[in-house]
Scaffold this motif. Structure first.
Motif, mmCIF file in Angstrom:
data_model
loop_
_atom_site.group_PDB
_atom_site.id
_atom_site.type_symbol
_atom_site.label_atom_id
_atom_site.label_comp_id
_atom_site.label_asym_id
_atom_site.label_seq_id
_atom_site.Cartn_x
_atom_site.Cartn_y
_atom_site.Cartn_z
ATOM 1 N N GLY A 70 0.789 -1.227 0.000
ATOM 2 C CA GLY A 70 0.000 0.000 0.000
ATOM 3 C C GLY A 70 0.813 1.264 0.000
ATOM 4 N N ALA A 71 2.119 1.155 -0.321
ATOM 5 C CA ALA A 71 2.994 2.327 -0.371
ATOM 6 C C ALA A 71 3.849 2.261 -1.627
ATOM 7 C CB ALA A 71 3.872 2.394 0.879
ATOM 8 N N PRO A 72 3.228 2.418 -2.814
ATOM 9 C CA PRO A 72 3.950 2.228 -4.072
ATOM 10 C C PRO A 72 5.109 3.204 -4.235
ATOM 11 C CG PRO A 72 1.806 3.247 -4.457
ATOM 12 C CD PRO A 72 1.824 2.806 -3.025
ATOM 13 N N VAL A 73 6.091 2.781 -5.010
ATOM 14 C CA VAL A 73 7.273 3.598 -5.285
ATOM 15 C C VAL A 73 7.347 3.858 -6.786
ATOM 16 C CG1 VAL A 73 8.540 2.725 -3.291
ATOM 17 C CG2 VAL A 73 8.743 1.541 -5.493
ATOM 18 N N ALA A 74 8.294 4.684 -7.191
ATOM 19 C CA ALA A 74 8.482 4.993 -8.605
ATOM 20 C C ALA A 74 8.892 3.733 -9.364
ATOM 21 C CB ALA A 74 9.553 6.072 -8.763
ATOM 22 N N PRO A 75 8.624 3.678 -10.668
ATOM 23 C CA PRO A 75 8.969 2.487 -11.445
ATOM 24 C C PRO A 75 10.458 2.352 -11.747
ATOM 25 C CG PRO A 75 7.990 4.128 -12.868
ATOM 26 C CD PRO A 75 7.857 4.657 -11.467
ATOM 27 N N ALA A 76 11.234 3.433 -11.533
ATOM 28 C CA ALA A 76 12.654 3.401 -11.869
ATOM 29 C C ALA A 76 13.433 4.269 -10.899
ATOM 30 C CB ALA A 76 12.871 3.881 -13.305
ATOM 31 N N LEU A 77 14.730 4.017 -10.838
ATOM 32 C CA LEU A 77 15.632 4.833 -10.027
ATOM 33 C C LEU A 77 16.412 5.783 -10.925
ATOM 34 C CD1 LEU A 77 17.208 2.184 -7.586
ATOM 35 C CD2 LEU A 77 15.369 3.818 -7.092
ATOM 36 N N THR A 78 16.894 6.847 -10.354
ATOM 37 C CA THR A 78 17.795 7.737 -11.073
ATOM 38 C C THR A 78 19.151 7.049 -11.226
ATOM 39 O OG1 THR A 78 18.665 8.765 -9.071
ATOM 40 C CG2 THR A 78 16.663 9.734 -10.029
ATOM 41 N N PRO A 79 19.974 7.501 -12.181
ATOM 42 C CA PRO A 79 21.311 6.917 -12.308
ATOM 43 C C PRO A 79 22.117 6.997 -11.015
ATOM 44 C CG PRO A 79 20.787 8.170 -14.275
ATOM 45 C CD PRO A 79 19.673 8.427 -13.306
ATOM 46 N N ASP A 80 22.008 8.109 -10.289
ATOM 47 C CA ASP A 80 22.739 8.218 -9.028
ATOM 48 C C ASP A 80 22.265 7.178 -8.022
ATOM 49 O OD1 ASP A 80 24.302 10.282 -9.933
ATOM 50 O OD2 ASP A 80 23.139 11.874 -8.948
ATOM 51 N N ALA A 81 20.964 6.934 -8.000
ATOM 52 C CA ALA A 81 20.426 5.943 -7.064
ATOM 53 C C ALA A 81 20.850 4.531 -7.467
ATOM 54 C CB ALA A 81 18.914 6.042 -6.997
ATOM 55 N N VAL A 82 20.879 4.236 -8.759
ATOM 56 C CA VAL A 82 21.347 2.917 -9.212
ATOM 57 C C VAL A 82 22.784 2.695 -8.763
ATOM 58 C CG1 VAL A 82 21.876 1.474 -11.217
ATOM 59 C CG2 VAL A 82 19.787 2.844 -11.185
ATOM 60 N N ARG A 83 23.619 3.711 -8.944
ATOM 61 C CA ARG A 83 25.017 3.579 -8.528
ATOM 62 C C ARG A 83 25.124 3.441 -7.014
ATOM 63 N NH1 ARG A 83 25.381 7.919 -12.312
ATOM 64 N NH2 ARG A 83 26.123 7.186 -14.340
ATOM 65 N N ALA A 84 24.259 4.111 -6.294
ATOM 66 C CA ALA A 84 24.275 3.993 -4.838
ATOM 67 C C ALA A 84 23.893 2.577 -4.399
ATOM 68 C CB ALA A 84 23.327 5.019 -4.218
ATOM 69 N N VAL A 85 22.913 1.978 -5.077
ATOM 70 C CA VAL A 85 22.538 0.592 -4.776
ATOM 71 C C VAL A 85 23.720 -0.334 -5.061
ATOM 72 C CG1 VAL A 85 21.068 -1.334 -5.487
ATOM 73 C CG2 VAL A 85 20.073 0.929 -5.146
ATOM 74 N N ALA A 86 24.401 -0.115 -6.187
ATOM 75 C CA ALA A 86 25.565 -0.931 -6.524
ATOM 76 C C ALA A 86 26.676 -0.748 -5.497
ATOM 77 C CB ALA A 86 26.067 -0.569 -7.915
ATOM 78 N N ASP A 87 26.884 0.493 -5.068
ATOM 79 C CA ASP A 87 27.920 0.761 -4.065
ATOM 80 C C ASP A 87 27.615 0.034 -2.755
ATOM 81 O OD1 ASP A 87 29.306 2.358 -5.822
ATOM 82 O OD2 ASP A 87 28.546 4.256 -5.008
ATOM 83 N N ASP A 88 26.349 0.012 -2.369
ATOM 84 C CA ASP A 88 25.962 -0.705 -1.150
ATOM 85 C C ASP A 88 26.289 -2.192 -1.280
ATOM 86 O OD1 ASP A 88 25.028 1.637 -0.062
ATOM 87 O OD2 ASP A 88 22.894 1.143 -0.267
ATOM 88 N N ALA A 89 25.990 -2.761 -2.448
ATOM 89 C CA ALA A 89 26.255 -4.182 -2.667
ATOM 90 C C ALA A 89 27.751 -4.479 -2.617
ATOM 91 C CB ALA A 89 25.672 -4.628 -4.009
ATOM 92 N N LEU A 90 28.548 -3.613 -3.228
ATOM 93 C CA LEU A 90 29.990 -3.833 -3.232
ATOM 94 C C LEU A 90 30.583 -3.618 -1.842
ATOM 95 C CD1 LEU A 90 30.989 -2.221 -6.640
ATOM 96 C CD2 LEU A 90 30.734 -4.639 -6.071
ATOM 97 N N ALA A 91 30.030 -2.673 -1.092
ATOM 98 C CA ALA A 91 30.504 -2.463 0.282
ATOM 99 C C ALA A 91 30.242 -3.706 1.133
ATOM 100 C CB ALA A 91 29.819 -1.242 0.889
ATOM 101 N N GLU A 92 29.086 -4.340 0.927
ATOM 102 C CA GLU A 92 28.779 -5.568 1.661
ATOM 103 C C GLU A 92 29.714 -6.707 1.242
ATOM 104 O OE1 GLU A 92 27.028 -8.380 4.170
ATOM 105 O OE2 GLU A 92 27.151 -6.191 4.213
ATOM 106 N N LEU A 93 29.992 -6.793 -0.063
ATOM 107 C CA LEU A 93 30.937 -7.804 -0.523
ATOM 108 C C LEU A 93 32.309 -7.583 0.100
ATOM 109 C CD1 LEU A 93 30.509 -8.549 -4.352
ATOM 110 C CD2 LEU A 93 30.601 -10.188 -2.484
ATOM 111 N N ARG A 94 32.776 -6.332 0.117
ATOM 112 C CA ARG A 94 34.088 -6.046 0.700
ATOM 113 C C ARG A 94 34.112 -6.350 2.193
ATOM 114 N NH1 ARG A 94 33.972 -1.819 -3.278
ATOM 115 N NH2 ARG A 94 32.920 -0.420 -1.826
ATOM 116 N N ARG A 95 33.003 -6.097 2.875
ATOM 117 C CA ARG A 95 32.939 -6.410 4.303
ATOM 118 C C ARG A 95 33.110 -7.907 4.525
ATOM 119 N NH1 ARG A 95 29.729 -8.412 8.020
ATOM 120 N NH2 ARG A 95 28.077 -8.920 6.522
ATOM 121 N N ARG A 96 32.457 -8.695 3.701
ATOM 122 C CA ARG A 96 32.559 -10.151 3.839
ATOM 123 C C ARG A 96 33.933 -10.652 3.424
ATOM 124 N NH1 ARG A 96 26.724 -12.674 1.946
ATOM 125 N NH2 ARG A 96 25.416 -11.339 3.258
#
Length: 311
Positions: free
Chosen positions: A160-186
């Protein structure tokens, strides 16, 4: 004596499945002889892809079942195999995984003197599919039909709390950065890193958020060979690995990374197209049959959802 045609289909199919699995893992189950100076790759579904690119005539790697499929007797057999292996490559596995002695440290205890165990990461990367999650919720068994992946946009809509259908390029890169930070932590406690292999990003890097492609497997295998001091190069399988399920490649993701690939708005499952609408319809029904999943999943996915809430 009963004829084969007298066997109920369910029983016959079950027996055939069991026999087929035993043949597939022939050496593991003692149906085939153990090779000399063999290695073993232990982990989830990713382990078999790594085994394929490591295996070579003078560098045999035994095929073993993924740990999430193992029974108690198979776990015992794995320790017998490890005790005879020249080396073991393992994803990090917690002690007493699924109440079985499958933890990485437990496998290490079974090594013979001179044998080695090295660790590689379990690879997840959301930069190509920032709308996707592979997640389980305690108390709710199984996965949704058609594909075992959740679209966070659909989860938000059902909540019941819909979001936009797409992310901005900056947000996509931020999601990728989060994933890589988690990989580096592990990777801080892992022998062979992988996080640096995602620069630059290509569409072939990931089929889904947890199914890496050949641009990950081949260089990772080269690093494993180097760390173990083995001879030779990785074995190119001549086909895409872990490609039976491929998530959509959305246009805004293609644009963000400047990919040469054409966007694809549908899934590919065993080479066949599957529309996103069909997946969403099936998943809506599944969510309705599993009350509590959506809210629990969104809570666990809060770091990812923050990017979507602010889009």
């Amino acid at each position: 004596m009963s004829r084969a045609t007298d066997i109920p289909h369910g029983i016959a199919d079950a027996d055939s499945s069991v026999l087929g699995r035993r043949r597939h893992y022939g050496a593991f189950f003692g149906l085939d002889p153990l090779p000399a100076d063999f290695g073993v790759v232990v982990g989830n579904c990713q382990a078999e892809s790594l085994r394929i690119v490591l295996d070579a005539p003078d560098r045999p790697l035994m095929r073993v079942p993924p740990v999430h499929e193992m029974t108690a007797s198979e776990a015992e057999r794995l320790h017998e195999i490890v005790a005879r292996a020249a080396y073991v490559v393992s994803q990090p596995i917690r002690r007493d995984y699924r109440d079985l002695p499958l933890g990485t440290a437990q496998l290490t205890d079974s090594l013979t003197p001179g044998a080695r165990l090295i660790t590689v990461p379990s690879v997840r990367f959301t930069g190509l599919h920032p709308f996707q999650a592979a997640i389980r919720v305690p108390g709710i068994a199984g996965d949704p039909p058609l594909v075992a992946y959740h679209d966070v946009r659909l989860l938000a809509e059902v909540a019941g709390a819909p979001v936009a259908p797409a992310l901005t390029p900056d947000a996509v890169r931020a999601v990728a950065d989060d994933a890589l930070a988690e990989l580096r932590r592990r990777e801080a406690e892992i022998d062979v890193p992988v996080s640096d292999l995602f620069t630059p990003v290509t569409a072939d890097h990931m089929r889904t958020v947890n199914h890496p492609g050949n641009p990950v497997w081949l260089p990772l295998a080269a690093r494993v060979i180097d760390v173990l001091g083995l001879a030779g190069e990785p074995t190119d399988p001549g086909r895409p690995l872990l490609a039976s399920v491929q998530a959509p490649l959305e246009g805004w993701v293609v644009e963000t990374w400047g990919l040469p690939d054409a966007p694809r708005d549908h899934w590919l499952v065993d080479g066949n197209p599957l529309t996103t609408d069909a997946v969403h319809e099936a998943h809506r029904t599944w969510y309705g049959a599993h009350p509590g999943f959506v809210d629990a999943a969104l809570t666990r996915l809060a770091p990812l959802m923050r990017h979507w809430r602010s889009a």
